[in-house]
Design a protein around this motif. Structure first.
Motif, PDB file in Angstrom:
ATOM      1  N   LYS A  44      76.059 -31.972  25.689  1.00  0.00           N
ATOM      2  CA  LYS A  44      77.418 -31.419  25.612  1.00  0.00           C
ATOM      3  C   LYS A  44      77.431 -30.150  24.753  1.00  0.00           C
ATOM      4  O   LYS A  44      78.045 -29.146  25.126  1.00  0.00           O
ATOM      5  CB  LYS A  44      78.381 -32.454  25.016  1.00  0.00           C
ATOM      6  CG  LYS A  44      78.692 -33.588  25.984  1.00  0.00           C
ATOM      7  CD  LYS A  44      79.341 -34.774  25.285  1.00  0.00           C
ATOM      8  CE  LYS A  44      80.769 -34.504  24.878  1.00  0.00           C
ATOM      9  NZ  LYS A  44      81.398 -35.735  24.302  1.00  0.00           N
ATOM     10  N   ALA A  45      76.727 -30.198  23.607  1.00  0.00           N
ATOM     11  CA  ALA A  45      76.779 -29.083  22.651  1.00  0.00           C
ATOM     12  C   ALA A  45      76.019 -27.855  23.146  1.00  0.00           C
ATOM     13  O   ALA A  45      76.514 -26.731  23.040  1.00  0.00           O
ATOM     14  CB  ALA A  45      76.212 -29.534  21.313  1.00  0.00           C
ATOM     15  N   VAL A  46      74.823 -28.066  23.689  1.00  0.00           N
ATOM     16  CA  VAL A  46      73.971 -26.918  24.049  1.00  0.00           C
ATOM     17  C   VAL A  46      74.197 -26.458  25.490  1.00  0.00           C
ATOM     18  O   VAL A  46      74.167 -25.265  25.779  1.00  0.00           O
ATOM     19  CB  VAL A  46      72.483 -27.261  23.811  1.00  0.00           C
ATOM     20  CG1 VAL A  46      71.579 -26.110  24.234  1.00  0.00           C
ATOM     21  CG2 VAL A  46      72.245 -27.614  22.341  1.00  0.00           C
ATOM     22  N   PHE A  47      74.450 -27.438  26.383  1.00  0.00           N
ATOM     23  CA  PHE A  47      74.551 -27.076  27.803  1.00  0.00           C
ATOM     24  C   PHE A  47      75.977 -27.163  28.338  1.00  0.00           C
ATOM     25  O   PHE A  47      76.203 -27.069  29.539  1.00  0.00           O
ATOM     26  CB  PHE A  47      73.603 -27.956  28.622  1.00  0.00           C
ATOM     27  CG  PHE A  47      72.162 -27.769  28.234  1.00  0.00           C
ATOM     28  CD1 PHE A  47      71.430 -26.712  28.734  1.00  0.00           C
ATOM     29  CD2 PHE A  47      71.554 -28.623  27.325  1.00  0.00           C
ATOM     30  CE1 PHE A  47      70.104 -26.515  28.352  1.00  0.00           C
ATOM     31  CE2 PHE A  47      70.227 -28.452  26.937  1.00  0.00           C
ATOM     32  CZ  PHE A  47      69.512 -27.379  27.451  1.00  0.00           C
ATOM     33  N   ARG A  48      76.928 -27.337  27.397  1.00  0.00           N
ATOM     34  CA  ARG A  48      78.360 -27.334  27.758  1.00  0.00           C
ATOM     35  C   ARG A  48      78.685 -28.346  28.856  1.00  0.00           C
ATOM     36  O   ARG A  48      79.493 -28.081  29.743  1.00  0.00           O
ATOM     37  CB  ARG A  48      78.798 -25.933  28.202  1.00  0.00           C
ATOM     38  CG  ARG A  48      78.509 -24.865  27.178  1.00  0.00           C
ATOM     39  CD  ARG A  48      79.776 -24.422  26.446  1.00  0.00           C
ATOM     40  NE  ARG A  48      79.477 -23.752  25.207  1.00  0.00           N
ATOM     41  CZ  ARG A  48      79.650 -24.319  23.992  1.00  0.00           C
ATOM     42  NH1 ARG A  48      80.124 -25.529  23.873  1.00  0.00           N
ATOM     43  NH2 ARG A  48      79.377 -23.649  22.900  1.00  0.00           N
ATOM     44  N   MET A  49      78.025 -29.506  28.811  1.00  0.00           N
ATOM     45  CA  MET A  49      78.302 -30.541  29.814  1.00  0.00           C
ATOM     46  C   MET A  49      79.474 -31.405  29.379  1.00  0.00           C
ATOM     47  O   MET A  49      79.709 -31.582  28.179  1.00  0.00           O
ATOM     48  CB  MET A  49      77.087 -31.449  29.987  1.00  0.00           C
ATOM     49  CG  MET A  49      76.004 -30.828  30.805  1.00  0.00           C
ATOM     50  SD  MET A  49      74.686 -32.012  31.084  1.00  0.00           S
ATOM     51  CE  MET A  49      73.560 -30.957  31.969  1.00  0.00           C
ATOM     52  N   SER A  50      80.153 -31.967  30.354  1.00  0.00           N
ATOM     53  CA  SER A  50      81.196 -32.964  30.067  1.00  0.00           C
ATOM     54  C   SER A  50      80.498 -34.266  29.654  1.00  0.00           C
ATOM     55  O   SER A  50      79.289 -34.435  29.896  1.00  0.00           O
ATOM     56  CB  SER A  50      82.045 -33.204  31.311  1.00  0.00           C
ATOM     57  OG  SER A  50      81.245 -33.812  32.309  1.00  0.00           O
ATOM     58  N   GLU A  51      81.235 -35.171  29.064  1.00  0.00           N
ATOM     59  CA  GLU A  51      80.706 -36.489  28.693  1.00  0.00           C
ATOM     60  C   GLU A  51      80.088 -37.178  29.918  1.00  0.00           C
ATOM     61  O   GLU A  51      78.978 -37.723  29.845  1.00  0.00           O
ATOM     62  CB  GLU A  51      81.864 -37.336  28.133  1.00  0.00           C
ATOM     63  CG  GLU A  51      81.492 -38.757  27.745  1.00  0.00           C
ATOM     64  CD  GLU A  51      80.721 -38.833  26.417  1.00  0.00           C
ATOM     65  OE1 GLU A  51      80.892 -37.937  25.578  1.00  0.00           O
ATOM     66  OE2 GLU A  51      79.947 -39.788  26.256  1.00  0.00           O
ATOM     67  N   GLY A  54      76.893 -35.338  31.115  1.00  0.00           N
ATOM     68  CA  GLY A  54      75.857 -35.566  30.107  1.00  0.00           C
ATOM     69  C   GLY A  54      75.303 -36.984  30.200  1.00  0.00           C
ATOM     70  O   GLY A  54      74.079 -37.182  30.139  1.00  0.00           O
ATOM     71  N   LYS A  80      67.663 -22.125  25.385  1.00  0.00           N
ATOM     72  CA  LYS A  80      68.445 -23.381  25.356  1.00  0.00           C
ATOM     73  C   LYS A  80      67.539 -24.593  25.111  1.00  0.00           C
ATOM     74  O   LYS A  80      67.910 -25.501  24.368  1.00  0.00           O
ATOM     75  CB  LYS A  80      69.203 -23.568  26.679  1.00  0.00           C
ATOM     76  CG  LYS A  80      70.250 -22.511  26.932  1.00  0.00           C
ATOM     77  CD  LYS A  80      71.628 -23.057  26.695  1.00  0.00           C
ATOM     78  CE  LYS A  80      72.670 -21.965  26.841  1.00  0.00           C
ATOM     79  NZ  LYS A  80      73.962 -22.377  26.309  1.00  0.00           N
TER      80      LYS A  80
END
Ligand code: TYC
Length: 103
Positions: A44-51, A54, A80
């Motif tokens: 979530k933090a590095v790849f801007r994924m949703s919960e 992720g 990344k």
């Protein structure tokens, strides 16, 4: 010089082909020590994924050994992967992200 001596122009023009830069995969590698929640937090933090995304990517690596996180330009993939791996290292986990060129 008669007209017959004029060199014929080549009938084909070579069109310079623009090479697309090769794309790279960031790959999440499973291990037995990093907590699942920590893996999802990093995704979530590095790849801007949703919960949800992720969790799905984490579970794919957990079950199959590896999971593709993202496909992008080489410098972004390497930055990344290092950022994510370093976050885990700072927290004392062996979690690993690698990169490899896409076929
Ligand atoms: N296998 C880890 C566990 O059971 C969780 C995990 C999933 C770790 C994916 C790394 O890339 C990974 N705690």
């Amino acid at each position: 010089m008669s007209d017959n001596d004029v060199a014929a122009k080549p009938q084909t023009r070579s069109k310079p082909k623009l090479q697309r830069p090769k794309l790279y995969k960031v790959i999440l590698v499973n291990d037995d020590y990093t907590p699942r929640e920590f893996v999802v937090m990093v995704l979530k933090a590095v790849f801007r994924m949703s919960e949800e995304t992720g969790y799905r990517v984490m579970m794919t690596a957990h079950k199959l050994g590896t999971s593709v996180v993202v496909v992008c330009a080489r410098d972004i993939a390497e930055t990344k992967a290092k950022e994510a791996t370093d976050l885990a290292k700072e927290a004392g986990y062996p979690l690993l992200f690698t990169t490899e060129p896409e076929e």
